[in-house]
Design a protein around this motif. Structure first.
Motif, PDB file in Angstrom:
ATOM      1  N   CYS A  77       0.855  -1.191   0.000  1.00  8.54           N
ATOM      2  CA  CYS A  77       0.000   0.000   0.000  1.00  8.54           C
ATOM      3  C   CYS A  77       0.895   1.247   0.000  1.00  8.54           C
ATOM      4  O   CYS A  77       2.112   1.141   0.169  1.00  8.54           O
ATOM      5  N   PRO A  78       0.318   2.445  -0.167  1.00  8.80           N
ATOM      6  CA  PRO A  78       1.144   3.654  -0.185  1.00  8.80           C
ATOM      7  C   PRO A  78       1.944   3.884   1.095  1.00  8.80           C
ATOM      8  O   PRO A  78       3.008   4.503   1.056  1.00  8.80           O
ATOM      9  N   THR A  79       1.452   3.396   2.226  1.00  7.11           N
ATOM     10  CA  THR A  79       2.174   3.599   3.485  1.00  7.11           C
ATOM     11  C   THR A  79       2.937   2.366   3.937  1.00  7.11           C
ATOM     12  O   THR A  79       3.443   2.323   5.054  1.00  7.11           O
ATOM     13  N   CYS A  80       3.053   1.399   3.076  1.00  6.30           N
ATOM     14  CA  CYS A  80       3.728   0.148   3.415  1.00  6.30           C
ATOM     15  C   CYS A  80       5.194   0.398   3.776  1.00  6.30           C
ATOM     16  O   CYS A  80       5.941   0.996   3.003  1.00  6.30           O
ATOM     17  N   GLY A  81       5.586  -0.057   4.930  1.00  4.89           N
ATOM     18  CA  GLY A  81       6.973   0.072   5.365  1.00  4.89           C
ATOM     19  C   GLY A  81       7.275   1.341   6.142  1.00  4.89           C
ATOM     20  O   GLY A  81       8.424   1.569   6.522  1.00  4.89           O
ATOM     21  N   MET A  82       6.267   2.181   6.406  1.00  2.00           N
ATOM     22  CA  MET A  82       6.547   3.450   7.084  1.00  2.00           C
ATOM     23  C   MET A  82       7.026   3.246   8.522  1.00  2.00           C
ATOM     24  O   MET A  82       7.994   3.880   8.936  1.00  2.00           O
ATOM     25  N   THR A  83       6.365   2.384   9.262  1.00  2.00           N
ATOM     26  CA  THR A  83       6.785   2.142  10.642  1.00  2.00           C
ATOM     27  C   THR A  83       8.153   1.478  10.669  1.00  2.00           C
ATOM     28  O   THR A  83       9.002   1.825  11.504  1.00  2.00           O
ATOM     29  N   SER A  84       8.387   0.566   9.759  1.00  2.01           N
ATOM     30  CA  SER A  84       9.695  -0.096   9.683  1.00  2.01           C
ATOM     31  C   SER A  84      10.791   0.914   9.358  1.00  2.01           C
ATOM     32  O   SER A  84      11.865   0.887   9.959  1.00  2.01           O
ATOM     33  N   ALA A  85      10.522   1.812   8.405  1.00  5.45           N
ATOM     34  CA  ALA A  85      11.517   2.816   8.027  1.00  5.45           C
ATOM     35  C   ALA A  85      11.812   3.754   9.194  1.00  5.45           C
ATOM     36  O   ALA A  85      12.973   4.087   9.456  1.00  5.45           O
ATOM     37  N   PHE A  86      10.780   4.186   9.906  1.00  6.18           N
ATOM     38  CA  PHE A  86      10.980   5.053  11.072  1.00  6.18           C
ATOM     39  C   PHE A  86      11.869   4.353  12.089  1.00  6.18           C
ATOM     40  O   PHE A  86      12.812   4.929  12.621  1.00  6.18           O
ATOM     41  N   SER A  87      11.547   3.079  12.362  1.00  7.56           N
ATOM     42  CA  SER A  87      12.295   2.314  13.346  1.00  7.56           C
ATOM     43  C   SER A  87      13.753   2.120  12.919  1.00  7.56           C
ATOM     44  O   SER A  87      14.665   2.158  13.748  1.00  7.56           O
ATOM     45  N   LEU A  88      13.979   1.928  11.629  1.00  9.95           N
ATOM     46  CA  LEU A  88      15.346   1.759  11.134  1.00  9.95           C
ATOM     47  C   LEU A  88      16.136   3.065  11.193  1.00  9.95           C
ATOM     48  O   LEU A  88      17.295   3.089  11.625  1.00  9.95           O
ATOM     49  N   VAL A  89      15.523   4.159  10.778  1.00  8.13           N
ATOM     50  CA  VAL A  89      16.233   5.451  10.756  1.00  8.13           C
ATOM     51  C   VAL A  89      16.579   5.894  12.170  1.00  8.13           C
ATOM     52  O   VAL A  89      17.669   6.419  12.414  1.00  8.13           O
ATOM     53  N   GLU A  96      18.890   1.548   5.009  1.00 15.27           N
ATOM     54  CA  GLU A  96      17.887   0.489   5.123  1.00 15.27           C
ATOM     55  C   GLU A  96      16.489   1.086   5.271  1.00 15.27           C
ATOM     56  O   GLU A  96      15.513   0.550   4.752  1.00 15.27           O
ATOM     57  N   GLY A  97      16.392   2.224   5.982  1.00 12.31           N
ATOM     58  CA  GLY A  97      15.112   2.911   6.125  1.00 12.31           C
ATOM     59  C   GLY A  97      14.612   3.449   4.796  1.00 12.31           C
ATOM     60  O   GLY A  97      13.417   3.379   4.499  1.00 12.31           O
ATOM     61  N   ILE A  98      15.525   3.972   3.978  1.00 16.82           N
ATOM     62  CA  ILE A  98      15.146   4.473   2.655  1.00 16.82           C
ATOM     63  C   ILE A  98      14.654   3.322   1.786  1.00 16.82           C
ATOM     64  O   ILE A  98      13.681   3.465   1.047  1.00 16.82           O
ATOM     65  N   ILE A  99      15.298   2.177   1.882  1.00 24.31           N
ATOM     66  CA  ILE A  99      14.862   1.019   1.101  1.00 24.31           C
ATOM     67  C   ILE A  99      13.496   0.528   1.585  1.00 24.31           C
ATOM     68  O   ILE A  99      12.651   0.128   0.789  1.00 24.31           O
ATOM     69  N   ALA A 100      13.255   0.590   2.902  1.00 29.57           N
ATOM     70  CA  ALA A 100      11.974   0.143   3.444  1.00 29.57           C
ATOM     71  C   ALA A 100      10.833   1.056   3.010  1.00 29.57           C
ATOM     72  O   ALA A 100       9.754   0.591   2.644  1.00 29.57           O
ATOM     73  N   GLN A 101      11.031   2.390   3.045  1.00 29.90           N
ATOM     74  CA  GLN A 101      10.005   3.357   2.634  1.00 29.90           C
ATOM     75  C   GLN A 101      10.662   4.728   2.559  1.00 29.90           C
ATOM     76  O   GLN A 101      10.892   5.375   3.581  1.00 29.90           O
ATOM     77  N   PRO A 102      11.018   5.208   1.366  1.00 29.18           N
ATOM     78  CA  PRO A 102      11.758   6.459   1.229  1.00 29.18           C
ATOM     79  C   PRO A 102      11.069   7.683   1.834  1.00 29.18           C
ATOM     80  O   PRO A 102      11.720   8.507   2.481  1.00 29.18           O
ATOM     81  N   ALA A 103       9.759   7.809   1.661  1.00 26.38           N
ATOM     82  CA  ALA A 103       9.054   8.975   2.200  1.00 26.38           C
ATOM     83  C   ALA A 103       9.080   8.972   3.726  1.00 26.38           C
ATOM     84  O   ALA A 103       9.241  10.021   4.355  1.00 26.38           O
ATOM     85  N   SER A 104       8.934   7.811   4.318  1.00 25.01           N
ATOM     86  CA  SER A 104       8.954   7.721   5.776  1.00 25.01           C
ATOM     87  C   SER A 104      10.347   8.000   6.331  1.00 25.01           C
ATOM     88  O   SER A 104      10.478   8.591   7.408  1.00 25.01           O
TER      89      SER A 104
END
Length: 168
Positions: A77-89, A96-104
């Motif tokens: 979905c459009p927000t897929c990976g946002m929580t994961s990206a936040f947690s990684l960054v 790794e956060g950019i790969i998970a969800q660049p906008a997040s």
């Protein structure tokens, strides 16, 4: 017929895109305290959550259900990976956060930057101001929309290239 008088052009320095205002009092200071609390809450929550190795699904640790869009279509979905990206960054794994969800990842970096700015505003009473006349609120909104849609496109291409999401 008389010629018009030509006046010399006066130099007016341009106002910067972002600058510090004079003072923030009362409700404005409470508003900045709310901003700092929200930033801190997001950062602490992301630090507590363990990033899902799949790059999505970290939100399920908060008691939220799996993504119904992904369950239905097999695509992110459009927000897929946002929580994961936040947690990684938050853990310093920006790539790794950019790969998970660049906008997040960009949103997380903005949240990390806003925390000390908001705390400084609460402490000193001087706030940061954005010169929307010069910067252009429409341009900023379009840029955020393009980043968000581009990030979803990135996730869709990633899903199609790896076949990771297509299994239900």
């Amino acid at each position: 017929m008389a010629r018009p008088i030509r006046l010399p052009i006066q130099y007016r320095p341009r106002t910067p895109f972002v600058y510090w205002s004079l003072r923030v009092e009362g409700a404005g200071r409470w508003g900045w305290m709310l901003v700092s609390g929200l930033c801190l809450g997001a950062i602490v929550t992301a630090a507590i959550l363990k990033p899902d190795p799949r790059g999505h699904g970290t939100h399920e640790q908060l008691g939220l259900p799996p993504c119904s869009f992904m369950l239905t279509t097999g695509l992110p979905c459009p927000t897929c990976g946002m929580t994961s990206a936040f947690s990684l960054v938050v853990r310093g794994k920006v790539l790794e956060g950019i790969i998970a969800q660049p906008a997040s990842a960009a949103l997380c970096l903005l949240t990390i930057i806003m925390l000390p700015i908001s705390l400084w505003t609460v402490a000193t009473g001087r706030s940061i101001c954005v010169n929307w006349d010069r910067l252009g609120a429409v341009r900023v909104s379009l840029a955020f929309a393009m980043i968000f849609v581009g990030a979803w496109g990135f996730k869709l291409l990633q899903a199609l290239a790896t076949g990771q999401y297509l299994t239900r």
